[in-house]
Design an enzyme around this catalytic site. Structure first.
Site: not given
Ligand code: BG6
Ligand code: GLC
Ligand code: BG6
Ligand code: GLC
Length: 925
Positions: A605, A541, A659
């Site tokens: 993340s 994003r 994240d």
């Molecule tokens: C989002 C965050 O809202 O949630 C991301 O901005 C994050 O960075 C994510 O990884 C986690 O949710 P998903 O379900 O998309 O892995």
């Molecule tokens: C994985 C990544 C971690 C992140 C999580 C959720 O565990 O290693 O950094 O916060 O996914 O997205």
């Protein structure tokens, strides 16, 4: 002139067709289609009443749950004894069911013996009636040379209304038809039978199931016809049962699957619902019955009463001088002198009229031809009304089934039994015709149960045995997923130990505990315009965030979402970062900000070793990523270089943020108590505010570099997904988890994440389903290519399958959409598997969270901690039960903490922007 009229009237009277006279006399019994539709609608309303918890106690139509949950599927097997009590004949039987064969292939063998049943026994004391039943059983064993030493399972067809809480327990609600044995009403009939068997002695009998005759009939016919979902009896009494959606049966817990409901429709009208259709003859029949005011519908329909109705009509017509020249012999005044067998004989094709004459002569009459025609017509009207009423009732049931299934048309089979239906020549034909006329859109097949109901009763018993054994095996398979409180406490303790170990600086640890260089949660003074980039969840994003002066919460966001293709996630690092730079370029174009040289925060993340807010060395990829040449490199640099390669726009990347940290910051902007961040999405992770003095790696460095004495805390990205990578979770890891790990891109790594996050739950479910299928417990043992396909169960499907609002039929259609052909029972099991896997995930997250919040509480030396956790991720937000179970587990395992879970509204991008704002202020100071 008047004389001429009188004479012509007299002649017309003389020549009148005798059937016309009867038609006029029995006008009220001749029901037209609109009346049948009206009766059918009333019966539908009664069914609803009987099913609903609020109104069932007072309902006339009792709608009794039978605890029979499925119709036969051909896999039933075994050898059973059977008792059949309540119809016109009392029978003892032996039924042998061979597996996988319909009856036509000789799959069922039956031997039966009819035993006498006297009026005295039906009118005497119940224990004596049951003693007779059990002595007959013993005689049967003797006659048929069946071993008395072996244990024999027994199926009991008992054709009276019973309130069943189990298949082998049923309280008699009231007697009906011709039985009123004293001392059984309100008591458990199965128990009464067991006691009688004990009294008789010398047999080892296990009464496994008691079923109503309607149910047994449906099962008998269902053995050969999978569409048979309705059972109908038109015999001494009348009644019907059908397969109802369990969610509509208020009296039984659970809403998965179906259950056969014994309508006891004989009681329709007991509350006056049919009063405008009741004739004086019906009133007379009722008044002289053994149960006045009860079974009103049955008394208009069933074999026990039809002869009597005909007698009362003929008697009245004779008394009025309309038959037999007004002659009324005593026999005609005597109850029971015209039977249902007579009614059938009178309506017989060709011989009917002669039979009528013989019957009337027997009653001491000397009937004219017109008398005979008239009496035969009375019979026809009475039995026609009966079949019409049955048709109306059946139409109501079929309409209900059709609505339950959301179908416009229905293909269904009705299994039928009972002497009235079997022996009356015209009855069945008329019934079929009217039902088809009332429901032109339904394809209704009627199947006569030619082998009685005991076969069905034996099948119920066999199904019960099979389901019990299947349930045992499914339970065994799922048992390792069901964690005890002690196990969860242990996981909490393991997580706590992992957090502590990670904070020390003694080389790599399973829980990495990465410093984030974020020292504060936001204070509302953040200002300016920032770009936030977000890689690592389901999507990439790009986002523009503006914090304005004045009010807190005064944020504006613009964003665009990009899907990162799998080949890019798993290609070269350069390709991946070039792709990201291209997405950013597209976003800046979209916003018209190519020249802006904006400060940017990068949510990345994945685990990064940070030495400052704007450097992050990727320790290892997680989730589905494995782009080359990234691990061990600073991802901020990788992005800067990609932007430089593009040579198109400039960015000032000020901060790199996990994240979890972004989410915590984003939520803390709304709620200052938010000091923990949690992601339950594709991956699983948490961060929290830790005291700086506890973070050994930072303390050591700080002595060498600048001090930050006024800041006692720093946010730590726990990377708890790695818990268990050192084997510490091996006790709870199932073979299914091991398989999922083995097939992943990072085998042996992220073991906790692989038990708890969206990316893996579907795969665990698939592994379990594969195992159950191979064991023959699911999908009829057929392992299809679809089932072997990794990734078919995405989190969104799990969330849908587990939704409480979905009927099983919809679960089946989701499975169908995924290419899995399931039966109703299959879908129950699939849902159970999904439930076990997702519940464990939520519980484990809860145990992890309990460890985190308790650590914060202890850090601060508090007895009680109030704290907020900012949460994001598809699993938390979309799954129907995950968040509830997570919160409950945290509450139970950290009783000294009051934890509020706050879902993040705008993802972690806003948090990354807040961190960027603070970092820039500091840098520029
Ligand atoms: C989002 C965050 O809202 O949630 C991301 O901005 C994050 O960075 C994510 O990884 C986690 O949710 P998903 O379900 O998309 O892995
Ligand atoms: C994985 C990544 C971690 C992140 C999580 C959720 O565990 O290693 O950094 O916060 O996914 O997205
Ligand atoms: C029989 C069943 O076939 O039909 C009985 O085995 C049932 O249990 C009966 O009650 C209904 O018919 P009738 O005419 O005997 O009452
Ligand atoms: C009576 C009984 C019912 C039975 C029916 C047909 O109506 O109450 O349980 O099914 O007769 O035998």
């Amino acid at each position: 002139m008047l004389a001429v009229h009188l004479i012509s009237f007299f002649f017309s009277k003389l020549q009148e067709d005798p059937t016309k006279k009867v038609d006029r006399f029995l006008h009220a019994m001749r029901l037209h289609d609109d009346q049948l539709i009206d009766i059918s609608a009333r019966f539908q309303a009664e069914m609803k009443k009987g099913l609903s918890a609020e109104s069932s106690a007072a309902a006339a139509v009792k709608m009794l749950p039978t605890h029979v949950r499925s119709t036969p599927d051909g896999s039933e097997k075994g050898q059973f004894l059977a008792l059949d009590l309540g119809g016109s004949k009392f029978k003892v039987l032996q039924v042998k069911v061979r597996e996988g064969m319909g009856v036509r292939k000789g799959g069922v063998e039956m031997e039966e013996k009819i035993y006498p049943m006297s009026k005295e026994l039906f009118n005497g004391r119940a224990p004596e009636l049951f003693d007779h039943v059990s002595e007959s059983l013993k005689d049967f064993l003797h006659v048929k040379n069946i071993s008395l030493d072996k244990k024999h399972p027994l199926a009991f067809t008992f054709s009276f209304p019973c309130e069943q809480t189990r298949l082998d327990k049923g309280l008699l609600l009231s007697w009906s038809k011709n039985c009123r044995a004293r001392g059984l009403q309100g008591k458990d009939v199965v128990q009464a039978l067991r006691e009688a068997i004990d009294r008789t002695g010398g047999m080892d009998i296990e009464v496994l199931a008691m079923v109503n005759d309607t149910v047994a009939t449906m099962m008998t016919c269902g053995f050969d016809d999978q569409y048979c979902d309705v059972g109908l009896i038109i015999g001494t009494g009348t009644n019907a049962c059908y397969m109802e959606e369990l969610r509509h049966v208020d009296l039984v817990e659970g809403d998965e699957g179906r259950m056969c409901v014994n309508t006891e429709w004989g009681g329709f009208g007991d509350d006056g619902a049919l009063s405008d259709y009741i004739t004086e003859f019906d009133q007379d029949v009722d008044a002289t019955s053994i149960n006045p005011g009860k079974q009103i519908f049955e008394k208009m329909v069933s074999g026990m009463y039809l002869g009597e109705l005909v007698r009362l009509v003929v008697l009245k017509m004779a008394k009025l001088g309309q038959l037999f020249d007004g002659l009324v012999p005593d026999a005609l005044r005597t109850k029971g002198k015209i039977t249902t067998a007579h009614v059938a004989a009178m309506e017989e094709y060709k011989n009917g009229l002669k039979n009528t004459r013989d019957i009337l002569v027997e009653l001491g009459l000397n009937p004219s031809q017109d008398d005979c025609v008239a009496v035969q017509h009375v019979s026809t009207i009475v039995s026609f009304r009966s079949s019409n009423l049955v048709a109306a009732g059946l139409a109501a049931i079929l309409t209900r089934i059709k609505q339950n299934r959301h179908l416009r048309a229905l293909r269904i089979t009705v299994g039928v039994d009972g002497t009235m239906y079997k022996t009356h020549p015209q009855y069945a034909k008329r019934l079929h015709k009217v039902v088809r006329r009332l429901l032109p859109e339904c394809q209704v097949r009627f199947v006569l149960s030619d082998s009685g109901s005991s076969k069905g009763a034996a099948l119920v018993t066999a199904v019960a045995q099979r389901l019990a054994s299947r349930k045992r095996q499914v339970d065994e398979t799922l048992a390792p997923f069901k964690l005890s409180q002690e196990q969860l406490q242990l996981v909490k303790a393991t997580m706590r130990a992992g957090l502590e170990a990670g904070l020390k600086n003694k080389g790599p640890s399973a829980v990495k505990m990465l410093p984030s260089y974020v020292y504060h949660t936001p204070d509302g003074t953040e200002r300016g315009k920032y770009l936030a980039l977000d890689l690592g969840g389901t999507n990439f994003r790009a986002m523009l965030v503006k914090f304005k002066k004045g009010l807190q919460n005064n944020t504006r966001l613009y964003h665009k979402i990009y899907t990162v293709p799998l080949e890019i996630m798993q290609g070269t690092g350069e390709e991946l970062f070039d792709h990201l730079a291209q997405y950013v370029s597209d976003f800046l174009d979209y916003m018209g900000m190519k020249k802006a040289h904006l400060p940017a925060g990068f949510t990345f993340s994945f685990p990064c070793e940070q030495t400052a807010i704007d450097t992050g060395i990727l320790v290892s990829w997680t989730k589905g990523f494995k782009a080359t040449d990234c691990e061990g490199h600073d991802v901020v640099n990788l992005l800067r270089e990609a932007i430089k390669r593009r040579n198109e726009y400039d960015l000032d990347i000020v901060a790199v943020v996990n994240d979890t940290v972004g989410t915590m910051m984003s939520c803390a902007y709304e709620d200052p108590q938010c000091e923990v961040g949690l992601i339950a999405g594709t991956g699983s992770n948490a961060c929290y505010m830790e005291e700086l003095k506890n973070i050994e790696k930072i303390r050591q460095k700080k002595q060498k570099t600048e001090g930050d004495e006024e800041t006692p805390e720093m946010c730590i990205n726990t990377e708890w997904g790695g818990l268990g990578d050192d084997g510490s979770l091996d006790d709870i890891i199932t073979p299914f988890d091991a398989e999922v790990d083995h097939n992943s891109v990072n085998s042996g790594k992220q073991r906790f994440e692989k038990l708890t996050s969206g990316m893996y739950l579907g795969e665990i479910v698939r592994e379990v389903l594969l195992d159950l299928t191979r064991g023959g417990l699911l999908f009829r043992g057929r392992v299809t290519e679809t089932l072997k396909t990794p990734g078919i169960f995405q989190t969104k499907y799990l969330s849908q399958i587990e939704s409480d609002r979905l009927a099983l039929l919809q679960v089946r259609s989701i499975l169908q959409h995924l290419g899995l052909n399931s039966t109703c029972d299959d879908s129950i099991i699939v849902k159970e598997v999904c439930g076990a896997v997702s519940r464990r995930a939520a519980e484990l997250c809860g145990a992890g969270m309990a460890a985190v919040v308790d650590k914060i509480r202890e850090n601060r030396g508090l007895d009680h901690l109030n704290i907020t956790v900012g949460v994001d991720g598809a699993l938390y937000k979309l799954h129907p039960h995950f968040s509830g179970v997570l919160q409950e587990t945290t509450r139970v395992l950290a009783p000294q903490c009051n934890v509020t879970f706050l879902p993040s509204e705008e993802g972690s991008g806003k948090g990354a922007a807040l961190i960027t704002a603070v970092a820039r202020q500091k840098r520029d100071r």
